[in-house]
Scaffold this motif. Structure first.
Motif, PDB file in Angstrom:
ATOM      1  N   UNK A 160     -15.829 -43.696 -19.668  1.00  0.00           N
ATOM      2  CA  UNK A 160     -16.001 -44.477 -20.408  1.00  0.00           C
ATOM      3  C   UNK A 160     -15.941 -43.704 -21.999  1.00  0.00           C
ATOM      4  N   UNK A 161     -17.704 -42.911 -22.395  1.00  0.00           N
ATOM      5  CA  UNK A 161     -17.691 -42.419 -23.127  1.00  0.00           C
ATOM      6  C   UNK A 161     -16.784 -41.172 -23.612  1.00  0.00           C
ATOM      7  N   UNK A 162     -16.329 -40.601 -22.702  1.00  0.00           N
ATOM      8  CA  UNK A 162     -14.914 -39.543 -23.192  1.00  0.00           C
ATOM      9  C   UNK A 162     -13.926 -40.184 -23.291  1.00  0.00           C
ATOM     10  N   UNK A 163     -13.331 -41.119 -23.288  1.00  0.00           N
ATOM     11  CA  UNK A 163     -12.341 -41.467 -23.560  1.00  0.00           C
ATOM     12  C   UNK A 163     -12.371 -42.695 -24.260  1.00  0.00           C
ATOM     13  N   UNK A 164     -13.056 -42.816 -24.577  1.00  0.00           N
ATOM     14  CA  UNK A 164     -13.317 -44.551 -25.211  1.00  0.00           C
ATOM     15  C   UNK A 164     -14.009 -44.341 -26.389  1.00  0.00           C
ATOM     16  N   UNK A 165     -15.069 -43.775 -26.333  1.00  0.00           N
ATOM     17  CA  UNK A 165     -15.823 -43.781 -27.419  1.00  0.00           C
ATOM     18  C   UNK A 165     -15.618 -44.244 -29.416  1.00  0.00           C
ATOM     19  N   UNK A 166     -14.778 -42.318 -28.773  1.00  0.00           N
ATOM     20  CA  UNK A 166     -14.520 -42.290 -30.582  1.00  0.00           C
ATOM     21  C   UNK A 166     -12.700 -42.020 -30.718  1.00  0.00           C
ATOM     22  N   UNK A 167     -11.859 -42.076 -31.761  1.00  0.00           N
ATOM     23  CA  UNK A 167     -10.358 -42.176 -31.801  1.00  0.00           C
ATOM     24  C   UNK A 167     -10.334 -40.174 -31.755  1.00  0.00           C
ATOM     25  N   UNK A 168     -11.320 -39.516 -32.008  1.00  0.00           N
ATOM     26  CA  UNK A 168     -10.975 -38.067 -31.690  1.00  0.00           C
ATOM     27  C   UNK A 168     -11.560 -37.616 -30.371  1.00  0.00           C
ATOM     28  N   UNK A 169     -10.360 -36.551 -29.608  1.00  0.00           N
ATOM     29  CA  UNK A 169     -11.152 -36.819 -29.008  1.00  0.00           C
ATOM     30  C   UNK A 169     -12.239 -35.166 -28.656  1.00  0.00           C
ATOM     31  N   UNK A 170     -12.706 -34.894 -29.058  1.00  0.00           N
ATOM     32  CA  UNK A 170     -13.644 -33.479 -29.974  1.00  0.00           C
ATOM     33  C   UNK A 170     -14.730 -34.303 -29.725  1.00  0.00           C
ATOM     34  N   UNK A 171     -15.145 -35.265 -30.627  1.00  0.00           N
ATOM     35  CA  UNK A 171     -16.496 -36.257 -30.854  1.00  0.00           C
ATOM     36  C   UNK A 171     -16.695 -37.469 -29.640  1.00  0.00           C
TER      37      UNK A 171
END
Length: 476
Positions: A296-307
């Motif tokens: 969840x964190x690595x797909x949905x937490x921020x718009x930027x994939x790097x973030x």
């Protein structure tokens, strides 16, 4: 590659792709199938290992078998990506899965004859098979999903796979429930593992070639073409000078290094046999929870994939530090020369709670750590051939670390020293992975990949690799 996509999208059947999430040739179903294969084979192996000493009172045979296993795994993990690119998924996965059955059978034999030679040879063969299986699994899991949902698919795979550990933990718990004083598991436990592993070996034949797997937008997942030995050996050798793989090296080494400590010196030392089986149900159940959290964190937490990648690494780093800190606090209470009385989930009362929560937390951290690394690998490329080599390198280094770790435990290195090394390896990994994400992961929805034309004209793939599209079907 563009020509292949045009051919596929020209098919009128693609009009209904989005309304059919459970198509046999969809990424969702194929990743689910590889999850079921791993549920039955490495999932049951994990449950067997998690009992400490392979379910035996003396862990020496299991430690030596695991050393042989991870030594050959280190070699064939690195070679596995190339073998997968040459043989295709079905033959690679079927061959790899079959070795798990032999390994479980070797401990059934050991129950009666106490000769560890068979277990050690079976372990070495399993290392070869595991290298093939995990290279194929990694290529499928990281290349099939859409670029912005790789974390979700990884967590789905990890949940299905670790359900095998949950069911596998129930087998020794149920079959040995009335044997609170037993030292080694009974024959039925090993037979139960072998039945599941046989089912997984047959299921491997249901995996489709990547050229046959179509995403919901009508695109082919990856333009994987059959390779040759010279091509793959050269590509694999180049990985050892690839700066991206060098930054990932400590995380790969750490990611299985802690198993011998957790299985033998926490679960195996602190709990009796039936309680170890119960603990493994929750250890692998915690892995399902941990993988979903990281996905969840690595797909949905921020718009930027790097973030998103940096956020995931930060969360895992903070939780990992807290969990290893709790492990240190508990480890100070016992040692090799001062082992505590074994705990039982029914008879030990409140004394059982703390060590149980610690072991559960170790399972949570394992899944979060490995899901995080797989996400980073998947963000580096989108081509199955490239990702099979990346994941093969990861599994090879991981297995080399595990081989060392099992021998460290066999040589009676102190529990406290093992914990300190495990904690240090994990801690070193986080900033290096963060640098890798900053330098190599792009924010665009489209991951950085080398197209088939680029591959064909590079110094890695010779002109002889220009196979026709029809040639892709020979393994399916």
């Amino acid at each position: 590659m563009g020509q292949i996509v045009d051919q596929e999208t020209a098919n009128p059947d693609k009009m209904n792709l989005k309304s059919s999430y459970f198509r046999y040739n969809s990424p969702l179903v194929q990743v689910g199938l590889i999850g079921l294969v791993c549920f039955c084979c490495p999932g049951m192996f994990n449950a067997l290992s998690g009992m400490g000493g392979g379910g035996q009172v003396d862990p020496t045979a299991a430690n030596n078998a695991n050393t042989a296993l991870y030594t050959t795994f280190a070699v064939f993990g690195i070679l596995g990506g190339g073998i997968y690119n040459i043989l295709g998924p079905r033959l690679t996965l079927f061959s790899g899965c079959s070795t798990y059955i032999l390994y479980a059978g070797s401990f059934l034999y050991y129950n009666h004859h106490k000769h560890q030679a068979f277990a050690v040879v079976a372990g070495a063969l399993l290392g070869i098979g595991a290298g093939l299986l995990w290279a194929g699994q990694g290529a499928i899991m990281t290349s099939y999903p859409p670029a912005d949902r790789k974390g979700t698919y990884i967590s789905m795979f990890w949940s299905i796979f670790n359900m095998g550990g949950v069911i596998g933990g129930l087998i020794p718990f149920i079959l040995n429930y009335n044997r609170s004083e037993a030292s080694s598991v009974n024959d039925g436990t090993y037979i139960g593992f072998m039945v599941f592993m046989t089912i997984g070996t047959v299921l491997a034949l249901a995996i489709l070639h990547p050229s046959k797997v179509i995403r919901d937008d009508g695109s082919v997942c990856t333009n994987m073409r059959y390779s040759d030995v010279r091509t793959e050996l050269w590509a694999i050798l180049k990985l050892f000078s690839d700066w991206k793989m060098l930054l990932m090296f400590p995380a790969a080494w750490a990611s299985n290094f802690f198993y011998s400590y957790q299985f033998n010196n926490v679960n195996g030392i602190l709990f009796n046999l039936r309680t170890r089986g119960l603990n493994n149900v929750f250890y692998w159940g915690a892995q399902m929870l941990g993988s979903v959290m990281v996905g969840y964190i690595m797909d949905f937490s921020f718009k930027s994939r790097r973030m998103r990648g940096l956020a995931g690494i930060t969360v895992v780093g903070v939780l990992g530090t807290a969990i290893w800190g709790g492990g240190l606090a508990h480890q100070l209470g016992y040692s090799r020369g001062d082992k505590p009385e074994k705990l039982d989930f029914k008879d030990s009362g409140s004394a059982f709670a703390g060590p149980f929560v610690l072991y559960f937390s170790y399972g949570l951290l394992d899944a979060m750590f490995q899901s995080m690394v797989y996400w980073v690998i998947g963000a580096l490329a989108d081509d199955s051939a490239i990702l099979s080599r990346y994941t093969g390198f990861y599994k090879g280094v991981q297995s080399a670390g595990a081989a060392v770790a099992w021998q460290v435990d066999t040589r009676n290195v102190s529990f406290l020293s093992q914990l300190a090394v495990n904690w240090s390896l994990c801690t070193i990994s986080y900033p290096l992975l963060a640098v890798l994400v900053i330098l190599a992961v792009k924010d665009e929805n489209k991951v950085e990949e080398r197209t088939s034309n680029e591959i064909a004209h590079s110094d890695t793939i010779p002109d002889s690799m220009d196979n026709t599209y029809d040639g892709l079907t020979k393994s399916t």
